[in-house]
Enzyme design. Structure first.
Site, PDB file in Angstrom:
ATOM      1  N   GLU A   9       0.964  -1.208   0.253  1.00  0.00           N
ATOM      2  CA  GLU A   9       0.143   0.248   0.021  1.00  0.00           C
ATOM      3  C   GLU A   9       0.955   1.193   0.100  1.00  0.00           C
ATOM      4  OE1 GLU A   9      -3.279  -0.062   2.871  1.00  0.00           O
ATOM      5  OE2 GLU A   9      -3.266  -2.005   2.886  1.00  0.00           O
ATOM      6  N   ASP A  82      -1.990  -4.623   3.453  1.00  0.00           N
ATOM      7  CA  ASP A  82      -1.952  -4.748   5.057  1.00  0.00           C
ATOM      8  C   ASP A  82      -2.692  -5.923   5.289  1.00  0.00           C
ATOM      9  OD1 ASP A  82      -0.456  -2.444   4.926  1.00  0.00           O
ATOM     10  OD2 ASP A  82      -1.910  -1.162   5.414  1.00  0.00           O
ATOM     11  N   ASP A  84      -5.422  -6.517   7.156  1.00  0.00           N
ATOM     12  CA  ASP A  84      -6.738  -6.024   8.099  1.00  0.00           C
ATOM     13  C   ASP A  84      -7.895  -6.219   6.906  1.00  0.00           C
ATOM     14  OD1 ASP A  84      -6.176  -3.579   6.818  1.00  0.00           O
ATOM     15  OD2 ASP A  84      -5.483  -2.677   8.394  1.00  0.00           O
ATOM     16  N   GLU A  86      -9.427  -3.640   5.506  1.00  0.00           N
ATOM     17  CA  GLU A  86      -9.157  -2.776   4.414  1.00  0.00           C
ATOM     18  C   GLU A  86      -8.200  -3.202   3.513  1.00  0.00           C
ATOM     19  OE1 GLU A  86     -11.268  -0.162   3.849  1.00  0.00           O
ATOM     20  OE2 GLU A  86     -12.084  -0.779   5.702  1.00  0.00           O
ATOM     21  N   TYR A 289       5.774   2.960  10.571  1.00  0.00           N
ATOM     22  CA  TYR A 289       4.668   3.371  10.092  1.00  0.00           C
ATOM     23  C   TYR A 289       3.637   4.101  11.177  1.00  0.00           C
ATOM     24  CZ  TYR A 289       0.383   3.987   6.974  1.00  0.00           C
ATOM     25  OH  TYR A 289      -0.478   4.155   6.227  1.00  0.00           O
ATOM     26  N   ARG A 291       0.273   5.114  11.228  1.00  0.00           N
ATOM     27  CA  ARG A 291      -1.200   5.045  11.341  1.00  0.00           C
ATOM     28  C   ARG A 291      -1.334   3.558  11.816  1.00  0.00           C
ATOM     29  NH1 ARG A 291      -1.354   8.965   6.673  1.00  0.00           N
ATOM     30  NH2 ARG A 291      -0.681   7.184   5.489  1.00  0.00           N
ATOM     31  N   HIS A 334       0.121  -3.508  11.840  1.00  0.00           N
ATOM     32  CA  HIS A 334       1.431  -2.690  11.805  1.00  0.00           C
ATOM     33  C   HIS A 334       2.079  -2.965  12.896  1.00  0.00           C
ATOM     34  CE1 HIS A 334       0.240  -0.842   8.007  1.00  0.00           C
ATOM     35  NE2 HIS A 334      -0.935  -0.464   8.541  1.00  0.00           N
TER      36      HIS A 334
END
Length: 781
Positions: A9, A82, A84, A86, A289, A291, A334
């Site tokens: 991403e 990632d 998750d 999303e 990272y 976020r 993350h």
DNA sequence: CAGTGAGCGAGCTTCCGCTTGACTT
């Protein structure tokens, strides 16, 4: 040409991973989501089982095109978005758009960007998990439905007509702020009288030092007085000493939300400033990272931290710790936020440095030993009554993690009775203590403080509402919509009573304190309050603080394959749609109207309410024979709290002060603040003047002064063409109507000599070559 | 730049969650 294409991403990750994987892999980034629901008809075919209609937005066309061509050439495509909900959906969208088969395309995941993590991920690829993808689609579609059905209801039912919006996250965020405000307004302070005695004793070097012991709290002045009177001429004796060990442990490493909170408390950064700086640190490879909702640290990081602690402070300062996330809604794709290399002690960029320091220290501290304390509590007997005083002190025996880091606390977590524990001089049982003085000080209970940006984020996270990537944008949205304002509030002075026992006599004293002062806090606007009340009345479910938590459970069911995503949506939508229809049909236009009283002379109603252009007060009603009079509320006033007297005060404007040069001098408040109107011109009134009291003698010099300043700025006027040549901060320029045009550099010195023809030519020239403007965002879908 | 305040209806707005980029003053 590499055989393998691996897609992640974030572009910064892509670079790092490419270095780890070497020549066999080309690593590219898709920059987050590559498709979204189109906007026409919500992008959802509700009749057809909520079938979504996806499009690739304009700004994503370029990336998608590049990925398409690379995917075609590659022997194998690896999806490494990632881990998750999303991320899984992004992988699926990539399959759809790049023409890959989701049943066979290799999908890999890792939670940390380290060589071992990535290499082991490559060894065990899986395929896209469609259940998880469906949970994301359900989340996306539900949010779209809520936002795109509720917002239009507001457009119809609110008396204000700007771009209003509502949504699962933003509307609840505003509700939190609105309710806190009302709690504060309704709060009644209760006072108690707290006994504090000051004694003196010898310290280790035989010097006299004083220390404080605390007594009871009394609910009235009278009972405190009775107690102090009973202490007159008393002796004070140490009756008991308790020494107890204590410890403090470090906090977990940073997540997005805790980083935002600490940067706010310690550095005064807004949530968005923190994110901008963190992004810079991340892009330059300084931190992991930014976020994230995970408190996990990679093994490599743990080793790195341990080595740093041992070499800097010695291994007695090291304590290995694994942190667990307390938050049920965390998805942990993350690591925690930490420096990439602990040996990197500081960064060059001055703006980023403070934030980096904070991250570095917190990361060190989280693997350090507990701080060890010794808490001493001494009881002191009073010879003349049965009460007892307590003195407590704290000594730090071993600093442990406090050597590098001490976490700040939120205002609301600090209990007001909590004493700052200092040192106590050595005391022994039976020791007689000379009293210097004893006081009973009146203390008032306080309401919860208003939210800061960061404490709002904390609350939202606790409720499981919003995600690390949306905390900052959510705050921007509610500010932009005008539901909430960030500002200071001046405190008010309050008297408090003190009873003092000194030299065997009790005297009554008084002092002042400031209360209710707030700095950089979130206040609801009247619009925010009216919208919140409206939504709560008609959409109680959505506004419920547990709504998100409840539907998250259902998304989890979908992700586990135990529930069909479209039937879940159907269960939600059927009653929701009914509420929407019912509201459109039945709800009155909401204005937050409140009756303040009646005007004595006329008996007309005085109302406060939302008008088309914001909160206002009015005398009389629209149906009356005479037109009502209107006045705007001041910035700090609210429909809910304005008094009748304050409202009447607002009608004192416009004020006619008299005549100057045969023209009226009028004071009023406009869109841009208080101003003086004179001879069809306007002069703004500085902050040092109060429009309600400014006098004729003060106003006229302002007119004269501003007029001459303007004349001095004027180089030449072409009356007929309505063109002016003016002197601005960047040199002379042409003004025609509301628009400004530049004068070429070589003509600027002789601007006064320009003819009308030359000026017109310059305007044409400037129009032909307009300064480049910000391209407006294209709306599509 | 300094107005307004009712209601109608054109045509517009709007959500949350992933990611950065590069208009200009």
């Amino acid at each position: 040409m590499a055989k393998n294409l691996l897609i992640v991403e974030s572009p910064a990750k892509a670079k790092t991973i490419e270095n780890i994987l070497g020549k066999e892999f080309e690593v590219k980034s898709c920059y987050g989501h590559i498709r979204d629901l189109e906007k026409v008809d919500m992008g959802i075919d509700i009749e057809n089982n909520f079938k979504p209609r996806y499009i690739v937005p304009d700004e994503k066309q370029k990336v998608v095109k590049e990925l398409k061509s690379l995917a075609k050439k590659a022997e194998e495509v690896w999806l490494a978005t990632d881990e998750d909900r999303e991320g899984e959906a992004i992988s699926w969208h990539l399959c759809e758009v790049l023409g890959l088969d989701p049943k066979t395309t290799k999908r890999i995941v890792f939670h940390e960007i380290t060589k071992p993590a990535i290499q082991s991920a490559i060894k065990k690829p899986r395929t896209v998990d469609m259940h998880l993808v469906n949970a994301q689609q359900a989340r996306r579609i539900l949010d779209r439905i809520v936002g795109f059905e509720l917002s239009p209801v507001l457009w119809r039912k609110m008396s204000v007509k700007n771009n209003l919006s509502a949504g699962r996250v933003q509307s609840v965020a505003v509700r939190l702020i609105a309710e806190r405000e009302r709690e504060i307004n309704a709060f009644n302070a209760v006072s108690t009288f707290k006994v504090e005695a000051e004694f003196s004793a010898k310290d280790l070097s035989d010097k006299n030092v004083s220390f404080t012991a605390e007594g009871k709290k009394y609910s009235s002045e009278q009972s405190a007085q009775v107690f102090l009177n009973s202490c007159i001429k008393a002796d004070y004796t140490v009756s008991d000493i308790q020494v107890k060990p204590g410890k403090k442990s470090p906090s977990s490493p940073f997540t997005t939300s805790t980083l935002q909170q600490e940067a706010s408390r310690k550095l005064g950064y807004s949530v968005s400033r923190t994110m901008v700086l963190a992004q810079k640190l991340y892009e330059s490879g300084k931190i992991t990272y930014m976020r994230t909702d995970s408190v996990n640290l990679s093994e490599t990081a743990m080793d790195d931290i341990r080595n740093q602690i041992n070499s800097r402070f010695g291994n007695n300062y090291y304590q290995s710790r694994q942190y667990k996330n307390k938050n049920a809604s965390a998805q942990e794709a993350h690591e925690a936020i930490r420096p990439t290399y602990m040996e990197n002690v500081t960064v060059e960029d001055a703006d980023c440095r403070k934030l980096y320091d904070l991250i570095w220290k917190r990361t060190m501290a989280c693997q350090m030993a507990d701080a060890e304390l010794e808490k001493t509590t001494a009881k002191i007997q009073i010879s003349t009554n049965k009460e007892e005083l307590t003195a407590s002190g704290e000594v730090l025996k071993f600093d442990g993690f406090l050597k590098v880091y001490r976490e700040d606390r939120d205002e609301e977590d600090i209990a007001d009775e909590e004493a700052q524990e200092g040192m106590l001089p050595p005391l022994s049982i039976g020791q007689k203590l000379p009293l210097k003085q004893m006081k009973a000080v009146e203390r008032f209970s306080r309401p919860l403080p208003r939210y800061t940006e960061a404490s709002l984020v904390k609350k939202l996270e606790e409720l499981g509402i919003g995600r690390p990537s949306t905390y900052a944008p959510t705050i921007s949205t509610i500010l932009k919509r005008g539901y909430v304002e960030k500002r200071d509030k001046e405190g008010v002075k309050r008297e408090f009573r003190i009873l003092q026992l000194k030299n065997d006599a009790v005297t009554k004293l008084a002092d002042f304190e400031t209360t209710g002062a707030e700095k950089s806090k979130l206040f609801p606007t009247d619009l925010g309050l009216v919208v919140t009340d409206f939504l709560k009345l008609y959409f109680d479910d959505i506004m419920d603080y547990n709504f998100t938590a409840r539907i998250e459970e259902e998304f989890d069911e979908v992700a586990a394959g135990k529930m069909k995503w479209n039937s879940m949506l159907d269960d939600f939508y059927t009653p929701f749609k009914k509420d929407v229809e019912n509201t459109i049909e039945k709800a009155e236009r909401a204005s937050g109207e409140r009756e303040l009283g009646t005007e004595p002379q006329t008996g007309k109603k005085v109302l406060a309410r939302m008008g088309r252009y914001g909160p206002m007060v009015q005398i009389g009603e629209v149906n009356d024979e005479e037109k009502p009079r209107f006045a705007k509320l001041k910035n700090t006033q609210s429909i809910e709290t304005i008094s009748f007297e304050e409202a009447m005060e607002l009608f004192k404007l416009p004020r006619k002060l008299g005549q100057f040069e045969d023209q009226d001098v009028v004071i009023n408040i406009g869109r841009f603040g208080p101003y003086i109107a004179h001879d069809k011109k306007f002069y703004s009134l500085g902050k040092e003047f109060d429009p309600y009291t400014v006098s004729y003698d003060e106003a006229v010099p302002i007119i004269v002064e501003k007029r001459t300043a303007k004349e001095e700025r004027t180089i030449k006027v072409f009356e007929k063409e309505k063109i002016q040549l003016l002197r601005g901060p960047y040199g002379p320029y042409i003004k025609q109507g509301l628009r400004n045009y530049k004068i070429p550099k070589d003509k600027q010195d002789t601007a006064a000599d320009l003819s009308i023809e030359e000026v017109k030519a310059m305007i044409e020239e400037a129009k032909a070559n307009p300064p480049k403007r910000v391209p407006k965002k294209k709306k599509k879908g």
